[in-house]
Design an enzyme around this catalytic site. Structure first.
Site, short mmCIF file in Angstrom:
data_model
loop_
_atom_site.label_atom_id
_atom_site.label_comp_id
_atom_site.label_asym_id
_atom_site.label_seq_id
_atom_site.Cartn_x
_atom_site.Cartn_y
_atom_site.Cartn_z
N GLU A 184 -14.79 32.84 -38.82
CA GLU A 184 -15.55 32.77 -37.57
C GLU A 184 -15.71 34.17 -36.94
OE1 GLU A 184 -17.13 30.11 -36.53
OE2 GLU A 184 -16.05 28.32 -37.21
N GLU A 234 -26.63 25.20 -25.15
CA GLU A 234 -27.31 25.31 -26.44
C GLU A 234 -28.76 24.83 -26.39
OE1 GLU A 234 -24.69 24.53 -29.81
OE2 GLU A 234 -26.44 23.98 -30.99
N ARG A 238 -27.79 29.90 -28.05
CA ARG A 238 -26.41 29.56 -28.43
C ARG A 238 -26.37 28.96 -29.83
NH1 ARG A 238 -21.50 26.51 -25.11
NH2 ARG A 238 -20.10 26.46 -26.90
N HIS A 261 -12.13 23.81 -41.99
CA HIS A 261 -13.40 24.11 -41.32
C HIS A 261 -13.85 25.55 -41.59
CE1 HIS A 261 -16.47 23.99 -38.19
NE2 HIS A 261 -15.99 25.14 -37.74
N1 LIG Z 1 -15.36 23.24 -29.87
C1 LIG Z 1 -15.88 24.19 -30.57
O1 LIG Z 1 -16.71 24.99 -30.09
C2 LIG Z 1 -15.45 24.37 -31.99
C3 LIG Z 1 -15.79 25.53 -32.70
C4 LIG Z 1 -15.30 25.69 -33.99
C5 LIG Z 1 -14.50 24.71 -34.56
N2 LIG Z 1 -14.21 23.59 -33.85
C6 LIG Z 1 -13.36 22.54 -34.42
O2 LIG Z 1 -12.07 23.10 -34.60
C7 LIG Z 1 -11.39 22.34 -35.62
C8 LIG Z 1 -10.66 23.27 -36.53
O3 LIG Z 1 -9.72 23.97 -35.79
P1 LIG Z 1 -8.51 24.73 -36.50
O4 LIG Z 1 -9.00 25.50 -37.65
O5 LIG Z 1 -7.80 25.45 -35.41
O6 LIG Z 1 -7.66 23.57 -37.14
P2 LIG Z 1 -6.45 22.62 -36.65
O7 LIG Z 1 -6.47 22.38 -35.22
O8 LIG Z 1 -6.52 21.46 -37.57
O9 LIG Z 1 -5.16 23.48 -37.02
C9 LIG Z 1 -4.94 23.85 -38.35
C10 LIG Z 1 -3.53 23.56 -38.83
O10 LIG Z 1 -2.65 24.52 -38.28
C11 LIG Z 1 -1.54 23.88 -37.65
N3 LIG Z 1 -1.16 24.81 -36.59
C12 LIG Z 1 -1.84 25.07 -35.46
N4 LIG Z 1 -1.28 26.11 -34.81
C13 LIG Z 1 -0.21 26.49 -35.54
C14 LIG Z 1 0.75 27.52 -35.40
N5 LIG Z 1 0.69 28.41 -34.40
N6 LIG Z 1 1.72 27.61 -36.34
C15 LIG Z 1 1.74 26.75 -37.39
N7 LIG Z 1 0.86 25.78 -37.60
C16 LIG Z 1 -0.12 25.66 -36.67
C17 LIG Z 1 -2.06 22.54 -37.26
O11 LIG Z 1 -1.03 21.61 -37.15
C18 LIG Z 1 -2.99 22.21 -38.42
O12 LIG Z 1 -2.24 21.71 -39.49
C19 LIG Z 1 -12.45 21.52 -36.29
O13 LIG Z 1 -12.32 20.18 -35.89
C20 LIG Z 1 -13.76 22.09 -35.77
O14 LIG Z 1 -14.79 21.13 -35.71
C21 LIG Z 1 -14.66 23.40 -32.59
#
Ligand SMILES: NC(=O)c1ccc[n+]([C@@H]2O[C@H](COP(=O)([O-])OP(=O)(O)OC[C@H]3O[C@@H](n4cnc5c(N)ncnc54)[C@H](O)[C@@H]3O)[C@@H](O)[C@H]2O)c1
Length: 362
Positions: A184, A234, A238, A261
């Site tokens: 990202e 958006e 955006r 993701h």
């Molecule tokens: N709202 C938005 O604008 C937006 C933008 C991009 C992505 N997203 C969403 O975000 C999600 C993906 O987020 P992600 O990549 O953070 O994944 P996630 O929230 O699934 O976290 C990834 C993994 O890391 C673990 N984890 C989290 N923090 C940790 C830490 N400090 N130490 C150890 N383990 C940890 C979690 O338990 C999980 O297993 C998707 O659902 C995507 O659609 C939303």
């Protein structure tokens, strides 16, 4: 050291604190007053970040026990939303109280959505703990859950009241998740910052060294802040932030949980550049540079080699059609005229896209 970045959205403006000391800074700003907080926390973060969780509990008036969100994308569901809402109701949280969402994008999106609809809306403070959530999902106010039809199809805009991106949380984050979050950051450079891409390209694999990460996060947040401030909902520009995402969401859904993701986005970025080249919109050399950098970092983009392969072109196209960025029967893609020069392309020809996907899958 903590940097504070202001997201300028009129009455909905808020601060994002970034850096190793962000938690202390953010907690200080939350203290005082009668507000109570519900702690909503990812199960893995609860297990491996006990010091920082205690720091929060000691600093703030936390109601009851933390609500624990199971790790993984499956938690962005109606069922989990119902459980969370019901837990918040049992705490008798009031309109002036707030939710603190501690976790990655999954916890942030779910808790943000719950905050938006709980008693018609209460504050949420986002405490992102993954690189991806620090640079992207915690900022900008998009909240959502998934359905069997696709990702993020049910949700609302609900800006957080504050974001606390303490890079100390990344100490326990697995390397695979760090790489996924980096996708990202790379996306931000590819959309609108050719100079940043040059720096990343020159640093190669060192781009993700721990010492550089706070500055990279701050840069990505500043970039996102400028885009969100110009187009909060958006309606136009955006959408550029979706570079790599329409391809990426299709891959992520088809991979059925095997692809993170950010990993899907990384492959989506390569596809967006390759498709731009195929449409004679972008120099081939730029797509080559993007893919070379993904190689340097260790992010896979070749569809046959991705986790969750094999993919089929038709299934991917169907997913892309159902993506919320489809309008009037055309798929909206974010394409690029070059590195740092992304644009919105609304008139993507389906059969041409299908042929492209077939070529990529072989
Ligand atoms: N709202 C938005 O604008 C937006 C933008 C991009 C992505 N997203 C969403 O975000 C999600 C993906 O987020 P992600 O990549 O953070 O994944 P996630 O929230 O699934 O976290 C990834 C993994 O890391 C673990 N984890 C989290 N923090 C940790 C830490 N400090 N130490 C150890 N383990 C940890 C979690 O338990 C999980 O297993 C998707 O659902 C995507 O659609 C939303």
């Amino acid at each position: 050291m903590t940097e504070t970045i202001r997201i300028e959205l009129g009455a909905r403006s808020y601060d994002v604190h970034v850096g190793p000391g962000a938690l202390a800074t953010g907690l200080k700003r939350l203290q005082g007053g009668k507000r109570r907080f519900a702690l909503v926390i990812d199960e893995n973060v609860l297990a491996c970040q006990s010091d920082r969780i205690s720091q929060m509990c000691l600093a703030l008036d936390i109601v009851g026990d933390p609500v624990i969100i199971p790790a993984g994308e499956g938690a962005k569901s109606f069922r989990q939303l119902e459980e969370l809402s019901s837990a918040l109701l049992s705490m008798e949280l009031e309109r002036g109280d707030a939710i603190i969402a501690v976790g990655g994008g999954v916890t942030g999106d779910l808790a943000g959505f719950a905050a938006a609809i709980y008693k018609r809306g209460i504050d949420v403070i986002q405490v992102p703990t993954t690189l991806l959530s620090m640079v992207d999902s915690s900022v900008g106010g998009k909240t959502a859950i998934n359905t069997s039809q696709g990702k993020n199809l049910i949700g609302v805009f609900h800006q957080p009241a504050r974001v606390i991106a303490d890079t100390g949380f990344l100490e326990t984050l697995p390397r695979r998740e760090i790489l996924a979050g980096y996708a990202e950051i790379l996306k931000a450079a590819l959309i609108g910052d050719a100079d940043l891409f040059k720096q990343l390209e020159t640093a190669g694999a060192n781009s993700i060294s721990a010492g550089r990460i706070p500055e990279l996060i701050a840069g990505a947040v500043r970039f996102k802040a400028s885009i969100v401030a110009a187009d909060e909902r958006e309606a136009g520009s955006r959408a550029l932030l979706n570079l790599g995402h329409t391809f990426g969401h299709a891959l992520e859904s088809e991979a059925d949980g095997k692809l993170l993701h950010g990993e899907a986005v990384a492959a989506g970025l390569a596809l967006a550049f390759d498709y731009s080249v195929r449409q004679n919109l972008c120099p081939a050399e730029d797509a080559t540079k993007v893919k070379r950098h993904l190689d340097d970092i260790g992010l896979e983009y070749g569809l046959p080699r991705l986790r969750g392969a094999p993919f089929t072109a038709k299934a991917m196209l169907d997913r892309m059609r159902h993506d919320k960025k489809t309008s009037g029967g055309h798929i909206r893609l974010i394409l690029a005229r070059g590195i740092g020069d992304a644009f919105i392309h609304d008139q993507t020809d389906m059969s041409d896209l299908l042929t492209f996907l077939k070529d990529k899958i072989q």
